[in-house]
Each structure stands twice: as structure tokens, then as C-alpha cells.
Design an enzyme around this catalytic site. Structure first.
Site, mmCIF file in Angstrom:
data_model
loop_
_atom_site.group_PDB
_atom_site.id
_atom_site.type_symbol
_atom_site.label_atom_id
_atom_site.label_comp_id
_atom_site.label_asym_id
_atom_site.label_seq_id
_atom_site.Cartn_x
_atom_site.Cartn_y
_atom_site.Cartn_z
ATOM 1 N N GLY A 24 6.387 -0.427 -4.055
ATOM 2 C CA GLY A 24 5.482 -1.261 -4.856
ATOM 3 C C GLY A 24 4.162 -0.588 -5.177
ATOM 4 N N SER A 25 4.068 0.711 -4.927
ATOM 5 C CA SER A 25 2.756 1.370 -5.035
ATOM 6 C C SER A 25 2.267 1.501 -6.477
ATOM 7 C CB SER A 25 2.825 2.758 -4.397
ATOM 8 O OG SER A 25 1.635 3.461 -4.661
ATOM 9 N N ASN A 26 1.180 0.782 -6.764
ATOM 10 C CA ASN A 26 0.525 0.958 -8.068
ATOM 11 C C ASN A 26 -0.121 2.329 -8.142
ATOM 12 O OD1 ASN A 26 0.918 -1.809 -9.058
ATOM 13 N ND2 ASN A 26 -0.437 -2.370 -7.372
#
Ligand code: PLP
EC number: 3.5.99.7
Length: 327
Positions: free
Chosen positions: A84-86
Site C-alpha cells: 500500500g506504499s504511496n
């Protein structure tokens, strides 16, 4: 140093900066949301509209981190994160824009919108082979040691003292907007993950002399751990800028880990839905919904000014949660 600019304001003027953001992000009053939830006055700093991909607040550290990588003559930007890393997606786009290769060390299942965007931007994904977040940073540093000066490495979230300078510059940006509007907030609220954003914000507010308390909403770490990390990053950021470390008393942290990292509670999701319906604001379940819910539930209207809530982005995961079904 093609592609680099010198910043024009305050102590960060001497640091290399690779421009990514489209300009000051809007600072707006959320009248309809105030009415819908019976809160306010509420100002929203719209880093979701920062104008570089869907990178949100992570655009700010990357201007300085990629600036440093280019200045060093690096050819590859090495970092990492989870599905989920932006930050991973933002780093991949920023590296590509600066003509650098990008290598991302990722834990967990790599099938996610953010990592798909990172891949589309040309990044190489290197699975850590595990599900432990902490392993990423070790692997990144080992890889940088192997590649030497041709690589520039940063830990998850880009939260280093230099990365925090990006949000220090953001503090000056918002201070100028507030001065122009002749408004002084009573409190600034933002989500806290790896801690670089709030560390830079505190440092920048102190550097420009804007004495406003900050409420950080911790989404992934226990309070003792994140407080120590934020203050260490802020001290490092202040040292880089040649200014005094911010007063630790300016920072209050609350624990919003709730049902777990990346999952909002029913109440947080209901508040996020109100933000969508009233103002067209998209809030993700990891950062945005938690921080906004803290504004609604924990903040009494400060007598001495509006609450300023920093909307940090997270747009791809926000759309992803809508695909899972109605809140
Ligand atoms: C959308 C969003 N908001 C807030 C944060 C928290 O910022 P920091 O990691 O600097 O504490 C992140 C971190 O990745 C993020 O992606």
C-alpha cells in the site's frame, strides 16, 4: 546539475531540490463538511492536489531526496515499502522524472495499485521474501552498500532528516497562505506514519516563527516509539537547516492504530464518507480517514483559531477501498 533549482526561501535555500509539486497546494475552508458534522471552523490543506501523479505529501520529501541523489551523481534511487506504499509509487515517478532508475524492495503481496503505478513508472520490484516491514530498510541499506556512490538509498517513507526538509518548506508555504488570509489556526492535525512529515512540519513552523500546536495521528507505531523517532528526525532536520530544534511541547500524538494498519474503523469510514459527500474529498483507510476522524472526535474547537487539517493524499488506496464495497 540540470533539472535542479535552488529554493528561494529560508534555510533550505542552499539545498538541492528537484521540483515536482505544481505549486502551493490549496488551503480551503470546508463549510459544507463543518455543517454536515457540526464541527469547525475547519481549514483543509490540500496536499491531495499537489500535482505530481497521486503522490500527495510524499512529493515534498522527494523534491529534496531526489535533488540529493542527482547532486551526488547517483544513477539509481533505492527504497522500499509494502503493497500500500504511496511513497514507493511516488519515488518511482520522481526518480523517473529525474532520469534515475528506481529499485523498490517490497514486502508482502506486490499486487496493489501503488506498486502497479511504480512498475508503470519503470521501477524494478525486489521482493524481500517476507512480510516484515522492518526487513525492507535493512535490505535497502545492504543494496546501497553493494552499489556504492551510483546508488542513493532512503528508508521506507523517505523519512530522513533531509526528507523532512520537504515538509519544513511546506510549513513555510502554509504560513505564507495563512498570513495572506490573516488567519491563525489554533491547531494543525495530520496523520503520522514513518514520522518525516510531522518532523518537518514542526521544524518548519519553528523556523518561520508560527507558534501553533500540532496533533499527530499515529497510524502504525506505538506512541513512545513514534514520538522518539519524530523528535530525532526533527532535530536532524533542524541541524541541516541551521536552526533550533523545535519545542517537543508543540507536539501531541494520539494512537489511531485501531483495527490495524491499513484498516479504518466503522466510525472512521463513516467520517470519510461525510468528507466525500460534503466536499468531494477522498480519504484512504490508512492515513486520511484516521486523521480526519481525530479532527471530528478528539478536537474541541480551539478558542484561538480554526483547526487546520492536512489532507496528505493517499488517493489510489482511497479508490481501492471504494472498490471493496460501500462503507
Ligand atoms: C497519504 C499519506 N499520508 C500520510 C503519511 C504519513 O507520512 P509520514 O510517513 O511522513 O509520517 C503517508 C506515508 O506514507 C502517506 O502515504
Amino acid at each position: 546539475m540540470s533539472g535542479l533549482v535552488r529554493t528561494t526561501a529560508l534555510p533550505w535555500a542552499e539545498l538541492a531540490r528537484f521540483p515536482l509539486a505544481a505549486g502551493p497546494t490549496p488551503l480551503v475552508r470546508a463549510h459544507r463538511l463543518e455543517a454536515a458534522l457540526g464541527i469547525g471552523p475547519l481549514l483543509v490543506k490540500r496536499d491531495d492536489l499537489i500535482g505530481f501523479g497521486v503522490a500527495g505529501n510524499k512529493t515534498r520529501p522527494l523534491e529534496f531526496l531526489v535533488g540529493a541523489a542527482v547532486q551526488q551523481g547517483a544513477r539509481v534511487f533505492v527504497t522500499g515499502g509494502g503493497p500500500g506504499s504511496n511513497f514507493c509509487a511516488a519515488a518511482a515517478m520522481a526518480a523517473r522524472a529525474a532520469g534515475l532508475a528506481c529499485e523498490l524492495h517490497v514486502w508482502g503481496d506486490p499486487r496493489s495499485a501503488n506498486l502497479a503505478l511504480a512498475t508503470a513508472a519503470g521501477a524494478t520490484l525486489v521482493p524481500t521474501g517476507g512480510s516484515v516491514r522492518e526487513e525492507v530498510d535493512e535490505q535497502v541499506m545492504a543494496r546501497v552498500a553493494q552499489l556504492g556512490a551510483s546508488a542513493y538509498g532512503v528508508p521506507r517513507g523517505g523519512s530522513t532528516a533531509l526528507g523532512a526538509v520537504g515538509f519544513a518548506a511546506g510549513a513555510a508555504e502554509v504560513a505564507a497562505q495563512l498570513a495572506a488570509a490573516d488567519v491563525r489556526p489554533g491547531l494543525i492535525v495530520l496523520p503520522v506514519g514513518s514520522g518525516g512529515s510531522v518532523a518537518g512540519l514542526l521544524t518548519g513552523l519553528a523556523a518561520v516563527g508560527l507558534d501553533v500546536p500540532v496533533l499527530g495521528v499515529s497510524v502504525s507505531r506505538p506512541l513512545d516509539e513514534i514520538r522518539a523517532k519524530v523528535l530525532e528526525l526533527a532535530a536532524g532536520c533542524a541541524a541541516l537547516l541551521g536552526c533550533a530544534a523545535p519545542d517537543p511541547g508543540a507536539l501531541t500524538l494520539v494512537d489511531a492504530r485501531g483495527p490495524g494498519f491499513g484498516t479504518a474503523s466503522e466510525r472512521e469510514r463513516a467520517h470519510a464518507r461525510e468528507a466525500l459527500w460534503a466536499e468531494g474529498l477522498l480519504l484512504d483507510e490508512t492515513y486520511g480517514a484516521e486523521a480526519f476522524s481525530a479532527v471530528v472526535d478528539l478536537v474541541d474547537p480551539p478558542a484561538d483559531g480554526p483547526v487546520l487539517w492536512w489532507h496528505t493524499g493517499g488517493l489510489l488506496p482511497a479508490v481501492g477501498s471504494l472498490l471493496k464495497g460501500p462503507a
